[in-house]
Design an enzyme around this catalytic site. Structure first.
Site, mmCIF file in Angstrom:
data_model
loop_
_atom_site.group_PDB
_atom_site.id
_atom_site.type_symbol
_atom_site.label_atom_id
_atom_site.label_comp_id
_atom_site.label_asym_id
_atom_site.label_seq_id
_atom_site.Cartn_x
_atom_site.Cartn_y
_atom_site.Cartn_z
ATOM 1 C CB THR A 1 -0.952 0.028 1.207
ATOM 2 O OG1 THR A 1 -0.204 0.211 2.417
ATOM 3 C CG2 THR A 1 -1.755 -1.257 1.284
ATOM 4 C CE1 TYR B 1 3.709 9.227 10.396
ATOM 5 C CE2 TYR B 1 5.501 9.697 11.922
ATOM 6 C CZ TYR B 1 5.034 9.053 10.793
ATOM 7 O OH TYR B 1 5.867 8.247 10.071
#
Length: 267
Positions: A13, A156
């Site tokens: 991905t 993050y």
């Protein structure tokens, strides 16, 4: 070393650029058939063409993995491309830099969905067939920020910590199936975005224009590590290629740091 990937089928991905692109190309070079994923058709097609032009096999699956329906469609396209998926490299994700107290709870939830939910969606679709065939490999691309979080990338970093946790718990859930799950945590890696930032900082600080000087100054001031440089995407790709190979069957539930020693921790 023959990594014995001939005939294996992989979905990488976020492989239309950067680290994901390098991983897709590396796996194809080792003989795997690779499904290139991204959200922009032109970039995914460029990577797929690079693979096929070198004699490899590639297909394309486009879609936003933060959405249930789109992620399911990506999984189905990937499964149909080569008749199944043996290797899942969950690399897609987003990154942004924002001070802790300026980040809303809504933004934390959004990036969690993009960086963690995306992995869960594909694992649920692609891992059960691996269990049935009794062979498979799952990789979560995490980050050194998981172990050494910084205040301006807090949301993050939290998702990257979750990626490692996800990889380890999945390995335990898959005990005895011959399907392994590991995380790879890159340190600072030279992607186009990072290069742009380094050159910007060079202008701001008068470091000159020669890349070797820029890299040296950036490492010294921002990402000090014993190796003394920024990593290259190929170095992450080589590690992933080994981990998804039959040769790495005893590496399971691990977080492998590829960061030049940037993270000041034992593991």
């Amino acid at each position: 070393m023959d990594l014995q990937l001939q005939g294996k089928r992989a979905l990488v991905t976020g492989s239309s650029s950067g680290i994901g692109e390098a991983i897709a190309i590396a796996l194809a070079r080792e003989g795997a058939s690779v499904v290139v994923h991204g959200r922009r058709e032109a970039e995914a097609a460029r990577v797929a063409k690079a693979i096929t032009s070198a004699g490899g096999k590639a297909a394309i699956a486009l879609g936003d993995l933060a959405d249930d329906d789109a992620a399911n469609l990506v999984a189905q396209k990937a499964l149909a491309a080569f008749g199944g998926i043996d290797i899942l490299v969950n690399n897609a994700g987003v990154y942004y830099d924002k001070p802790w107290l300026e980040d809303t709870a809504e933004e934390w939830v959004k990036i969690y969905n993009q960086n963690v939910g995306s992995m869960v969606r594909l694992i649920r679709q692609l891992v059960p067939p691996m269990k049935e065939r009794r062979w498979g490999r799952v990789i979560a691309i995490a980050s050194g920020a998981a172990s050494a979080p910084m205040p301006t990338v807090a949301a993050y970093a939290a998702t990257k910590g979750a990626n490692i946790n996800l990889a380890v718990s999945l390995a335990k859930d898959l005990a005895g199936t011959n399907v392994t799950s590991n995380a790879v945590s890159p340190g600072p890696i030279l992607t186009p975005g990072l290069e742009q930032f380094v050159r910007f900082m060079g202008k701001q600080n008068g470091w000159g224009e020669e890349w070797s000087a820029l890299e040296s100054q950036f490492v010294r001031n921002f990402v000090p590590n014993p190796t003394g440089r920024i990593g290259r995407v190929e170095e992450i790709a080589d590690m992933v290629a080994f981990l998804v190979s039959p040769r790495a069957g005893y590496v399971n539930g691990a977080n492998i740091r590829v960061d030049g020693g940037f993270v000041p921790a034992i593991n």
